[in-house]
Design a protein around this motif. Structure first.
Motif, PDB file in Angstrom:
ATOM      1  N   GLY A 787       0.941  -1.650  -0.380  1.00  0.00           N
ATOM      2  CA  GLY A 787      -0.001  -0.224  -0.265  1.00  0.00           C
ATOM      3  C   GLY A 787       0.689   1.184   0.187  1.00  0.00           C
ATOM      4  O   GLY A 787       0.404   2.246  -0.383  1.00  0.00           O
ATOM      5  N   GLY A 788       1.982   1.405   0.003  1.00  0.00           N
ATOM      6  CA  GLY A 788       3.038   2.501   0.266  1.00  0.00           C
ATOM      7  C   GLY A 788       3.755   2.521  -0.845  1.00  0.00           C
ATOM      8  O   GLY A 788       3.461   1.925  -1.798  1.00  0.00           O
ATOM      9  N   GLU A 789       4.489   3.507  -0.414  1.00  0.00           N
ATOM     10  CA  GLU A 789       5.587   3.172  -2.167  1.00  0.00           C
ATOM     11  C   GLU A 789       6.097   1.833  -2.150  1.00  0.00           C
ATOM     12  O   GLU A 789       7.501   2.175  -3.294  1.00  0.00           O
ATOM     13  CB  GLU A 789       6.727   4.754  -1.508  1.00  0.00           C
ATOM     14  N   GLN A 790       6.533   1.350  -0.758  1.00  0.00           N
ATOM     15  CA  GLN A 790       7.826   0.723  -1.084  1.00  0.00           C
ATOM     16  C   GLN A 790       7.575  -0.362  -0.229  1.00  0.00           C
ATOM     17  O   GLN A 790       6.807  -0.295   0.906  1.00  0.00           O
ATOM     18  CB  GLN A 790       9.064   0.824  -0.028  1.00  0.00           C
ATOM     19  N   PRO A 791       7.528  -2.388  -1.049  1.00  0.00           N
ATOM     20  CA  PRO A 791       6.834  -2.751  -0.187  1.00  0.00           C
ATOM     21  C   PRO A 791       7.252  -3.086   1.532  1.00  0.00           C
ATOM     22  O   PRO A 791       8.317  -2.994   1.156  1.00  0.00           O
ATOM     23  CB  PRO A 791       7.018  -4.025  -1.257  1.00  0.00           C
ATOM     24  N   VAL A 792       6.063  -4.083   2.151  1.00  0.00           N
ATOM     25  CA  VAL A 792       6.664  -3.402   3.718  1.00  0.00           C
ATOM     26  C   VAL A 792       6.098  -5.487   4.096  1.00  0.00           C
ATOM     27  O   VAL A 792       5.637  -5.536   4.200  1.00  0.00           O
ATOM     28  CB  VAL A 792       5.869  -3.017   3.978  1.00  0.00           C
ATOM     29  N   LEU A 793       7.415  -6.122   4.998  1.00  0.00           N
ATOM     30  CA  LEU A 793       7.161  -6.886   4.957  1.00  0.00           C
ATOM     31  C   LEU A 793       7.263  -6.922   6.975  1.00  0.00           C
ATOM     32  O   LEU A 793       8.506  -6.516   7.377  1.00  0.00           O
ATOM     33  CB  LEU A 793       8.163  -7.818   4.670  1.00  0.00           C
ATOM     34  N   ALA A 794       6.494  -7.492   7.543  1.00  0.00           N
ATOM     35  CA  ALA A 794       6.445  -6.958   9.014  1.00  0.00           C
ATOM     36  C   ALA A 794       6.492  -8.313   9.198  1.00  0.00           C
ATOM     37  O   ALA A 794       5.594  -9.390  10.176  1.00  0.00           O
ATOM     38  CB  ALA A 794       5.346  -6.109   9.182  1.00  0.00           C
ATOM     39  N   VAL A 795       7.759  -8.446  10.182  1.00  0.00           N
ATOM     40  CA  VAL A 795       8.271  -9.733  10.963  1.00  0.00           C
ATOM     41  C   VAL A 795       9.161  -9.663  12.396  1.00  0.00           C
ATOM     42  O   VAL A 795       9.450  -8.619  12.254  1.00  0.00           O
ATOM     43  CB  VAL A 795       8.866 -10.644   9.626  1.00  0.00           C
ATOM     44  N   LYS A 796       8.543 -10.597  12.804  1.00  0.00           N
ATOM     45  CA  LYS A 796       9.127 -10.565  14.324  1.00  0.00           C
ATOM     46  C   LYS A 796      10.896 -11.235  14.398  1.00  0.00           C
ATOM     47  O   LYS A 796      11.299 -12.064  12.679  1.00  0.00           O
ATOM     48  CB  LYS A 796       8.789 -11.553  15.543  1.00  0.00           C
ATOM     49  N   LEU A 797      11.711  -9.751  14.829  1.00  0.00           N
ATOM     50  CA  LEU A 797      12.898  -9.773  14.796  1.00  0.00           C
ATOM     51  C   LEU A 797      13.417 -11.841  14.708  1.00  0.00           C
ATOM     52  O   LEU A 797      14.028 -12.072  13.608  1.00  0.00           O
ATOM     53  CB  LEU A 797      14.102  -9.513  15.616  1.00  0.00           C
ATOM     54  N   GLN A 798      13.184 -12.494  15.824  1.00  0.00           N
ATOM     55  CA  GLN A 798      13.757 -13.209  15.806  1.00  0.00           C
ATOM     56  C   GLN A 798      13.365 -14.602  14.596  1.00  0.00           C
ATOM     57  O   GLN A 798      14.297 -15.621  14.115  1.00  0.00           O
ATOM     58  CB  GLN A 798      13.191 -14.301  16.808  1.00  0.00           C
TER      59      GLN A 798
END
Length: 878
Positions: A787-798
């Protein structure tokens, strides 16, 4: 034009010798003898309109005898010029100097100089393009840029090029675009420009703005406060200055109002405009306003005069004795509202050029004064020159003239300004509808006959077709009434105005009777118009109301109007029309019998600024049968399917233009029209009518991403683009939808996939290039947000331990912006370069979060650690 001094002030011989233009005559003769065309620039009062034609005709004793035609823009100017030249020769008008204006001719076999209006000259050129027997044509006051004058110049240049190379052509003006006219008349090489100097006297400018703000002019309305101020300035000028006062006002109505406000002044108040009786005009221009003035003058005295004039007195005429000018700063010009099909005069601020011309009237005989009724600071904001009529006026008559001339598009004519394409196209539509031109724009026999009537084509149609229905005489009487709008005191009812004119003894009634005689003679035996039929309401022994209504409807079929309540009507053109409220001058308002009519034929209407509807100024009562007979070309019947109030409405409708005559619901409308109606609804209310689930929105965002990054063949999916291609992706669903609820069931995401590039085979790569989810090292499949200017992957750091580089999409072109989350799912860091984060940013995040989340692994080297979705204890148990 030079009309000064008056005959009583000197002898003809002395006047001829004193005219300043005489010094320019040798150069002018040489220019015309050498090239056959020239431009003469001579200030007012030099004799360009009087001495020059006499010299060119050889009537002053010099040069060979020639026949000269002088074309003036106005009837009042033509008569005055002829009278002045005849006086200079010591003769009566009609001998060697004569004139011809519409409805009046004073010329004979000995006439060598004939002054005509440009309209009369156009008629002659159409009948006899060679202008047999004419040696010189003078186009006077060409700077005014009247449409007829520009057309005459173009036709005359055609005549010189093809038929009469020996015909001499002179464009004369006090102030003009000399270079432009020289280029026009000369063709390849500019024609010579001859300048004459005049005797000019200084004119003092007095700025006299109103003390309080006044409303700007709009339409035909002028703020009464401004007119009261102008009257006050005239009174001031009479107190402060000597000599007669010439006051410029925009129109006849304003002249009458100011004249009423000057009652009681110690001066004779006179009026000069195109509607004034000829004898009044002649008396004013000859230096005497009436019998009392003449008697006083003979005694050596004479009362002062206040002459209230329209712009006719700017340059075409000289009013003797004037030492003071009062300028209202307003002018009345033609304008065409093509969107509403209304042509009318409108009031505008006068140009700076016009203001200079007006001021010059005060300095013709000695130093003078001009009182300008506006602030000095406003002067620079005035337009420099007036608009040429060809740019702003109704072009219907012009289009018929050019069609009869053999150039329907006017593309081959030599014009200073080309006609606007839209205005010319609208004019040709009118001409086609009334049978004046054929499909190619060529004049028909009927069109040629119309052009020769000396009327606007609409009125010519009414005269010819109306004569068939009601007889020549009655048709001529009504058309004469339509050709010059009656005074306001006649009311807004056309039939009643007709009866008033019949019994009237005023100047308008006299002109009306003269024009009626001319039109009746010109119409002769009437013809039946194409497709017209005799209506029982108008033929035979029809009433005057029925006759007036039929004639108005024939002239303006798109203005037939049906009532919609409370004095409001809808015209066939689609424009609303309201009856005017009660006002001054006997204007009918609430008491008008028009208000109760179911149908009207609107003859005259204007549109106030910012008003949604036109204002009816003159109309006649008709019935539906007359409306349908006169406006038959606007009749239509068929299926109408459209979107309204959230659903498709399908009806069988009959219309007269925009007026709905009848309607009934359709149970099985045309499928194509149904689809069009649903598309109309989507375009009007937006794509939000469809069902946009989270998944559908995600599909659209992924497609938008690929179009933005890779371009074709990946489609654009903006609202505008989707509405443009709505048939391509909603085709099946459109055929089944009838209302908002139907569209709300359409899965927009599934429908959108039809736009993927299936034909090229690229569609199968949609998931590869813009994956809905990305599998991370922990084994989780995490959704990507496009939805933004760049694709976003939101994921837990581990879950990313062991992943050395950021994931990429679009074939590896675009790195995913990774939102690293804490074990609680809160943002901990954002990076598009995972390797750099593990190397530089991880230590700070580890130091901050390991104490807060001790049950989760926080290795020192995350790039080699084992990814996990679980706590450290669970990992050990595993």
């Amino acid at each position: 034009m030079s009309l000064s001094p008056s005959p009583a002030a000197g002898t003809p011989g002395a006047a001829l010798a004193q005219l300043p233009v005489r010094s320019a005559l040798p150069a002018l003769r040489d220019a015309l003898d050498t090239t056959g065309a020239a431009v003469l620039c001579a200030p007012p009062g030099t004799g360009k309109t009087t001495l020059v034609p006499l010299e060119l005709a050889g009537l002053t004793g010099e040069g060979p005898r020639r026949r000269v035609v002088v074309a003036e823009p106005r009837r009042i100017a033509a008569r005055a010029a002829a009278r002045r030249m005849a006086w200079l020769l010591g003769e009566r008008v009609g001998d060697r100097v004569g004139f011809t204006v519409r409805g009046e001719r004073r010329a004979g076999p000995r006439t060598a100089v004939e002054v005509v209006t440009t309209g009369v000259l156009l008629q002659r050129l159409q009948r006899d393009p060679e202008l047999a027997g004419v040696d010189v044509v003078v186009l006077d006051e060409c700077h005014e840029r009247h449409l007829d004058a520009d057309t005459c110049a173009a036709f005359l240049l055609d005549v010189r090029a093809a038929l009469r190379p020996e015909l001499r052509l002179l464009a004369a003006s006090a102030t003009t675009d000399a270079e432009g006219w020289a280029r026009l008349l000369g063709g390849g090489e500019p024609a010579p420009v001859v300048a004459a100097t005049g005797v000019s006297h200084p004119v003092e400018v007095v700025w006299a703005p109103p003390e309080r703000p006044v409303a700007p002019p709009h339409g035909m309305r002028v703020d009464p406060a401004l007119l009261a101020h102008v009257a006050a300035v005239v009174r001031r000028a009479l107190r402060e200055q000597a000599g007669d006062v010439l006051c410029f006002l925009p129109g006849v109505g304003e002249i009458a109002r100011v004249a009423g406000q000057l009652a009681g002044v110690d001066a004779e108040v006179l009026q000069v405009h195109g509607r004034a009786p000829a004898e009044v005009q002649d008396a004013v221009l000859a230096g005497g306003g009436g019998t009392s003035r003449s008697s006083d003058a003979e005694k050596g005295g004479g009362a002062r005069r206040v002459v209230l004039a329209t712009s006719v007195a700017e340059s075409s005429l000289t009013v003797p004795g004037v030492r003071v000018v009062v300028d209202s700063g307003l002018a009345r010009v033609p304008r065409m509202d093509h969107a509403r099909g209304l042509s009318a005069l409108t009031t505008v601020r006068a140009s700076r050029a016009a203001a200079r011309q007006r001021a010059g009237r005060a300095g013709r005989q000695e130093p003078g004064v001009v009182y300008r009724c506006w602030a000095e600071g406003e002067d620079g904001r005035l337009p420099r020159f007036p608009d040429p009529e060809i740019k702003v006026a109704d072009l219907t008559a012009f289009a018929l003239q050019t069609a009869c001339w053999g150039d329907p598009t006017a593309s081959g004519l030599a014009l200073l300004d080309a006609p606007p394409a839209g205005a010319l196209a609208a004019a040709r539509e009118v001409l086609t509808a009334i049978g004046a031109v054929d499909a190619a724009g060529r004049a028909t026999e009927r069109g040629v006959r119309m052009a020769r009537l000396g009327l606007h084509p609409r009125l010519a149609r009414a005269l010819l077709d109306g004569a068939t229905e009601v007889g020549v005489r009655r048709a001529a009487e009504v058309v004469a009434l339509l050709s010059e709008e009656p005074p306001r005191s006649y009311g807004d009812d056309l039939a009643a105005a007709w009866r008033t004119a019949r019994r009237g003894g005023d100047a308008y009634a006299a002109r009306w009777r003269q024009e009626t005689r001319r039109l009746a003679a010109a119409a002769g035996e009437p013809e039946r118009g194409p497709g017209e039929r005799r209506g029982p309401a108008a033929g035979g022994a029809a009433s005057e109301d029925a006759v007036a209504g039929l004639l108005a409807a024939l002239a303006f079929p798109e203005r037939v109007a049906r009532a919609r309540g409370a004095g409001s009507y809808l015209m066939a053109s689609g424009t609303g029309a309201d009856l005017a409220g009660a006002g001054a001058g006997g204007r009918a308002g609430d008491g008008s019998r028009l208000r109760d009519a179911a149908w009207l034929a609107v003859a005259v209407a204007d549109r106030p600024v910012a008003a949604a509807s036109a204002r009816v100024r003159l109309a006649a009562v008709i019935d539906e049968e007359t409306a349908r007979a006169a406006a038959g070309a606007l009749y239509s019947a068929g299926e109408e399917v459209h979107w309204a109030d959230g659903e498709v409405v399908a009806r069988q409708v009959t219309r007269l233009g925009a007026i709905e005559l009848s309607a009934r619901a359709l149970s099985a409308p045309d499928p194509g029209l149904l689809r069009d109606a649903v598309v109309e609804g989507l375009r009007r209310e937006g794509l939000g009518l469809l069902r946009w689930t989270a998944g559908a929105t995600a599909v659209r965002q992924r497609m938008a991403f690929l179009h933005r990054e890779l371009g074709a063949p990946w489609p654009e999916v903006s609202d505008a683009a989707l509405l443009e291609r709505v048939e391509d992706w909603l085709g099946t669903e459109l055929g089944r939808a009838r209302r908002r609820a139907d569209l709300a069931r359409v899965d927009a995401g599934q429908a959108l996939t039809r736009l993927l590039p299936w034909a090229t085979g690229e569609a199968v790569r949609f998931e590869e290039l813009a994956p809905e989810r990305i599998e991370v090292p922990s084994g989780s499949r995490v959704r990507v947000d496009y939805g933004g200017e760049q694709p976003v992957l939101a994921v837990k750091l581990q879950e990313l331990f062991g992943l050395r580089e950021s994931p990429r999409v679009a074939g590896g072109r675009v790195p995913v912006l990774v939102h690293l989350l804490s074990p609680a799912g809160r943002p901990a860091a954002v990076t598009a370069d995972l390797a750099s984060f593990w190397r530089d940013g991880y230590r700070a995040v580890r130091a901050e979060l390991r104490g807060r989340y001790p049950k989760h692994p926080w290795p020192e080297d995350p790039s080699t650690a084992e990814p996990t979705r679980h706590t450290s204890a669970r990992l050990r148990r595993g």
